[in-house]
Design an enzyme around this catalytic site. Structure first.
Site, mmCIF file in Angstrom:
data_model
loop_
_atom_site.group_PDB
_atom_site.id
_atom_site.type_symbol
_atom_site.label_atom_id
_atom_site.label_comp_id
_atom_site.label_asym_id
_atom_site.label_seq_id
_atom_site.Cartn_x
_atom_site.Cartn_y
_atom_site.Cartn_z
ATOM 1 N N TYR A 134 0.860 -1.183 0.000
ATOM 2 C CA TYR A 134 0.000 0.000 0.000
ATOM 3 C C TYR A 134 0.893 1.229 0.000
ATOM 4 O O TYR A 134 1.584 1.504 0.976
ATOM 5 C CB TYR A 134 -0.910 -0.071 1.224
ATOM 6 C CG TYR A 134 -1.871 1.081 1.449
ATOM 7 C CD1 TYR A 134 -2.050 2.115 0.527
ATOM 8 C CD2 TYR A 134 -2.623 1.131 2.625
ATOM 9 C CE1 TYR A 134 -2.934 3.143 0.761
ATOM 10 C CE2 TYR A 134 -3.519 2.167 2.878
ATOM 11 C CZ TYR A 134 -3.672 3.174 1.943
ATOM 12 O OH TYR A 134 -4.551 4.202 2.181
ATOM 13 N N LYS A 162 -1.368 -1.294 -4.073
ATOM 14 C CA LYS A 162 -2.372 -0.238 -4.180
ATOM 15 C C LYS A 162 -1.615 1.081 -4.193
ATOM 16 O O LYS A 162 -0.882 1.388 -3.249
ATOM 17 C CB LYS A 162 -3.328 -0.286 -2.986
ATOM 18 C CG LYS A 162 -4.283 0.901 -2.929
ATOM 19 C CD LYS A 162 -4.934 1.037 -1.565
ATOM 20 C CE LYS A 162 -5.771 2.308 -1.518
ATOM 21 N NZ LYS A 162 -6.300 2.593 -0.173
ATOM 22 N N VAL A 205 -8.968 0.259 -5.518
ATOM 23 C CA VAL A 205 -9.421 0.225 -4.123
ATOM 24 C C VAL A 205 -10.017 1.605 -3.886
ATOM 25 O O VAL A 205 -9.278 2.581 -3.742
ATOM 26 C CB VAL A 205 -8.274 -0.079 -3.149
ATOM 27 C CG1 VAL A 205 -8.790 -0.069 -1.716
ATOM 28 C CG2 VAL A 205 -7.639 -1.424 -3.473
#
Length: 293
Positions: A134, A162, A205
């Site tokens: 992330y 992400k 996301v």
């Protein structure tokens, strides 16, 4: 693991006392699954992971995993500053039945590229479920480099990243860096869902899908069907909502919008304050004008 579609960066519902709401969690999950969301991403930035105790994280994850019951993948945030602590929490989430882990890069003291690679490698080595990196440099103070992604994408247990940098070129650099690997790049910036898909991302996301699941899902489906003009129109439909997100600290506006859609998820935890009456009225106005069913 293939990670694709629109995955909701789910808020954490609280009750009137500011404790995790099991009923609110069930209501939100049922709502999102009913709208065709492709996965749930919990305990991220909009999920207020940074103000939850470890015990609360485990309780909430169990609520979500039990309610979803395998209908879609559940990606559980376990990131933190200590590699040891992240591994401990990651193993616990694996035992609870998480489908994959989301691991934000360490923050406060920005690690070097070498340290980041060692951090993610150690975590991925310690569990058997997939790890999703992330990247959110504005919050962590460090941008995961494409060189680091080139190395980490080769790890059999690291399934993707992400990217919430807000920069399309950054996302594209990850896509190129992982070329030839079984590795998924997802947009973490809701303004770049379609641009990311057109550039080779496998999905997004999306925090806005808490309140606007139909629109975010339509962007993906229309892109998949080759209806690019219609997909672009749907992408632009998010813009009015994104303007009101600036009226409060994350995730106060998002939680208010979910409430307006009929799901009581409570407010954000202190120090984040509730919206002022004037700001709440603006959010209500935008929701009614642009998104009323």
């Amino acid at each position: 693991m293939e990670i694709k579609g629109i995955i909701t960066a789910m808020v954490t519902p609280f009750d009137a006392r500011g404790e995790i709401s099991e009923q609110g969690t069930k209501d939100l999950i049922r709502y999102l699954l009913g709208k065709g969301i492709d996965g749930l991403f919990i305990l991220g930035t909009n999920g207020e992971f940074h103000v939850l105790e470890e015990k609360e994280k485990l309780t909430f994850a169990q609520y979500v995993i039990d309610e979803v019951s395998g209908q879609v993948p559940v990606y559980v945030g376990t990131g933190g500053n200590s590699t040891k602590q992240v591994i401990t929490l990651s193993k616990q989430m694996e035992q609870l039945g998480a489908d994959a882990l989301s691991v934000i890069s360490p923050y406060f003291v920005p690690p070097t590229e070498h340290e980041l690679v060692a951090h993610y490698t150690s975590i991925a080595d310690a569990v058997t479920i997939p790890v999703l990196m992330y990247n959110i440099p504005k919050n962590t103070g460090v941008n995961i480099t494409k060189e680091a992604v080139t190395v980490l994408a080769r790890h059999e247990n690291i399934s993707g990243i992400k990217d919430s940098s807000g920069k399309l070129e950054n996302m594209v650099s990850y896509i190129h860096a992982a070329k030839g690997q079984t590795f998924n790049v997802l947009s973490g910036s809701d303004s770049l869902i379609l641009s990311g898909l057109k550039s080779g991302a496998t999905g997004a996301v999306a925090a806005t899908s808490n309140a606007l699941p139909e629109i975010d899902k339509a962007i993906y489906q229309l892109w998949k069907d080759g209806e690019l003009e219609e997909a672009e129109a749907m992408q632009q439909r998010i813009d009015p909502f994104r303007t009101v997100l600036k009226l409060g600290t994350i995730p106060s506006v998002l939680k208010a919008a979910v409430g307006i859609r009929g799901i009581d998820v409570g407010g954000a935890r202190l120090p984040v304050q509730p919206l002022s009456p004037a700001s709440l009225q603006q959010v209500e106005s935008v929701m009614k004008m642009h998104y009323e069913e």
